[in-house]
Design a protein around this motif. Sequence first.
Motif, mmCIF file in Angstrom:
data_model
loop_
_atom_site.group_PDB
_atom_site.id
_atom_site.type_symbol
_atom_site.label_atom_id
_atom_site.label_comp_id
_atom_site.label_asym_id
_atom_site.label_seq_id
_atom_site.Cartn_x
_atom_site.Cartn_y
_atom_site.Cartn_z
ATOM 1 N N SER A 1 -5.444 2.063 3.404
ATOM 2 C CA SER A 1 -4.574 2.506 2.878
ATOM 3 C C SER A 1 -4.299 2.287 1.364
ATOM 4 C CB SER A 1 -3.112 2.461 3.408
ATOM 5 O OG SER A 1 -2.219 3.342 2.808
ATOM 6 N N ARG B 1 -9.878 12.110 -1.085
ATOM 7 C CA ARG B 1 -9.285 12.112 -2.666
ATOM 8 C C ARG B 1 -10.374 11.639 -3.544
ATOM 9 N NH1 ARG B 1 -3.194 9.692 -2.274
ATOM 10 N NH2 ARG B 1 -2.600 10.218 -0.153
ATOM 11 N N ALA C 1 0.912 -1.043 0.022
ATOM 12 C CA ALA C 1 -0.031 0.010 0.119
ATOM 13 C C ALA C 1 0.824 1.412 0.134
ATOM 14 C CB ALA C 1 -0.923 0.026 1.104
ATOM 15 N N ASP D 1 -9.235 10.161 4.502
ATOM 16 C CA ASP D 1 -8.293 10.451 3.301
ATOM 17 C C ASP D 1 -8.814 9.770 2.106
ATOM 18 O OD1 ASP D 1 -5.991 11.184 1.880
ATOM 19 O OD2 ASP D 1 -4.943 9.435 2.401
ATOM 20 N N THR E 1 -7.252 3.445 -0.790
ATOM 21 C CA THR E 1 -6.958 5.108 -1.020
ATOM 22 C C THR E 1 -6.019 5.207 -2.347
ATOM 23 O OG1 THR E 1 -7.359 5.572 1.397
ATOM 24 C CG2 THR E 1 -6.020 6.931 -0.158
ATOM 25 N N HIS E 2 -4.945 4.303 -2.153
ATOM 26 C CA HIS E 2 -3.928 4.563 -3.426
ATOM 27 C C HIS E 2 -4.328 3.953 -4.778
ATOM 28 C CE1 HIS E 2 -0.769 6.339 -1.042
ATOM 29 N NE2 HIS E 2 -0.751 5.101 -0.193
ATOM 30 N N GLY F 1 -1.803 -0.674 -4.601
ATOM 31 C CA GLY F 1 -3.116 -1.069 -3.577
ATOM 32 C C GLY F 1 -3.818 -2.321 -4.058
ATOM 33 N N HIS G 1 3.610 1.793 -1.186
ATOM 34 C CA HIS G 1 4.246 2.091 -2.521
ATOM 35 C C HIS G 1 3.355 2.017 -3.702
ATOM 36 C CE1 HIS G 1 7.699 0.587 -0.034
ATOM 37 N NE2 HIS G 1 8.447 1.412 -1.171
ATOM 38 N N GLY G 2 2.162 2.392 -3.275
ATOM 39 C CA GLY G 2 1.122 2.570 -4.286
ATOM 40 C C GLY G 2 0.714 1.287 -5.006
ATOM 41 N N CYS H 1 -7.598 7.233 7.854
ATOM 42 C CA CYS H 1 -7.588 6.603 6.682
ATOM 43 C C CYS H 1 -8.893 6.808 5.869
ATOM 44 C CB CYS H 1 -7.502 5.093 6.699
ATOM 45 S SG CYS H 1 -5.705 4.500 7.170
#
Length: 607
Positions: free
Chosen positions: A421, A461, A389, A457, A424-425, A394, A391-392, A454
């Motif tokens: 998280s 976003r 998560a 966020d 989200t990513h 997801g 490092h993107g 979380c």
Amino acid sequence: MSSLSIRAPTWVSRRRLLEHKLSELQEHANLNHLKQVYALIYKENLHQDLFISTKLIDSFSLCGQTMSAVNVFNQTLHHDTRIFNKLIRSHIQNSENPQAFSTFIQMQKVGVQPDNFTYSFILKALFGRQDAFPLVQMVHAAVEKNGFCSDVYVPNSLIDTYSKCGCVSEARKLFEIMENRDKVSWNSMISGLVKTGELDHARLLFDEMPERNSYSWNIMIDGYVKSGYMNYALELFDKMPERNVVSWTTLISGFCKVGDMKMAGMLFDQMPVKNLVTWTAIISGFAEKGLLKEAISLYEQLKNSSGFQLDDSSIIAILSACAQSGLLGLGKNLHEYMNRTRYNFKTGVSNALLAMYSKCGKLTMAVNVFNEIRKKDLVSWNAMIQGLAMHGQGEEALVLFSRMKREGFEPDEFTFVGVLSACTHAGLTDEGLRFFYEMETKYGIVPRIEHYGCAVDLLGRAGRLMDCFRLVNDDMPMDANAIIWSTLLAACRQYNDVELAKIVEGRLRKLEMKEDGNFSMMSNIYAAAGDWDGVAVVRTQMKNMVFDKVSGASSIELDEEVHEFTAKDTKHKDLENIYRVIDWLGLHLKKVENCCVDDEHCFVYTC
């Protein structure tokens, strides 16, 4: 008169022989031998003998076999206080505190009277229970009733238990009415006060203490260290009549935590006798501060010194420090050493290694470590989910979450921080909300403020600002902190919602948050909306306020050294060259911008 030679008897009682073997097993626990001895005892019909039964319970307890200890207890026809004490102690030694308390209740039901050891054992079984305080009071009343307050051992246990339950006032009352106090009484009371942060009261008792031992001094030094009062800690350390390894290590750890590595290093060099804990503390201290050369130098000294071998605790501590500071070099060095020496990678060590690689940006290495863990625990899964998560990645994190559940692991509160998280990513807003609400309905986990953060966020976003505000303002069972309100303010900036931003900024003001980042965001929000009067007001406020915030820093590891940079930095040794390169890059960016004015595919990044 001729002397007659006397031969030693060749016959030895079977009972004596079995008792001797049991005594040996109590010193060196060996489950296979114990089972063989138990079978012989059962064959000889000695399993109902109280003396032998108590030794069997002790032996099974040392092997972690409490069920076998319970079986021995149940096969004994007549139970006295001693055998009940042995079983209670067995449960406690194997972290089965509820079973220990149940045995204590059973003891009273069958009319066996507890003694001073019973009460001391059962008080240990109450540590960590949410309902501990009324139970400690109940035990205290029984102690008073049965006249065990005169035995200093029992009141000492009560003081210790009250303190560990956070009831220091009750401990203090008992301490003050004690007629006979020993060093344990004083140390327990001082320790309780230190743990609750009452350092002034603890110091008064310490100064009144008629006779101190090294433990007394170390309690006070540790209290000052944990509160960051290093001057007071050093003052006491200097006054100590006899310092031991604990005293030195505590002080060194304290100076490491406050960032005074010069003092920590000086004390380490002066220390007459070091142990592995001391080495770990100083290496971790330098690693946490990003001082790679010093950390690796000490680490090499430790490896080359005779009598020391890295263990799980020291490896985990050093890897955790590397993860915290992003010090990849030392972490990799340690990993290579473990591979060279064919170190037995237990799950806890592998988890620390995985987390270190994730936090240092080496996701592929983290995945490799994860795949090599033979016996994964929940911490392993959580670390890998959070690493993906972070490092993107997801969607990969959510795939791993599904696999975790298929393999029979129940998620905990930390799992859901990583899952939310990841959503989200990956932009999976609806799926993230489903996980958020399923935490309690499906898994019985009450969301904490981290989970609400979380969710804020996630919604922010996605541009669902009013849903975000309702969640924070109406649905949260606890007060939102500055981080959550700042997250919502950032979302307002992203979607240019000026009116909601004003409300959020007002909430931040109520929290007395003087963060220049929040003011900058408000200024940008007004600017994006063309409200230049609003921009002027915010800028004026910023000029008139003193901000507590430390400038954000970025760092990079290069040639075994971590370089840290902050805005308007004037302390770096290569300052002139750095700013010369920045100016050069700025000129080139302006040239690129001028060349690409009419090119819709040209992306310009400005400082």
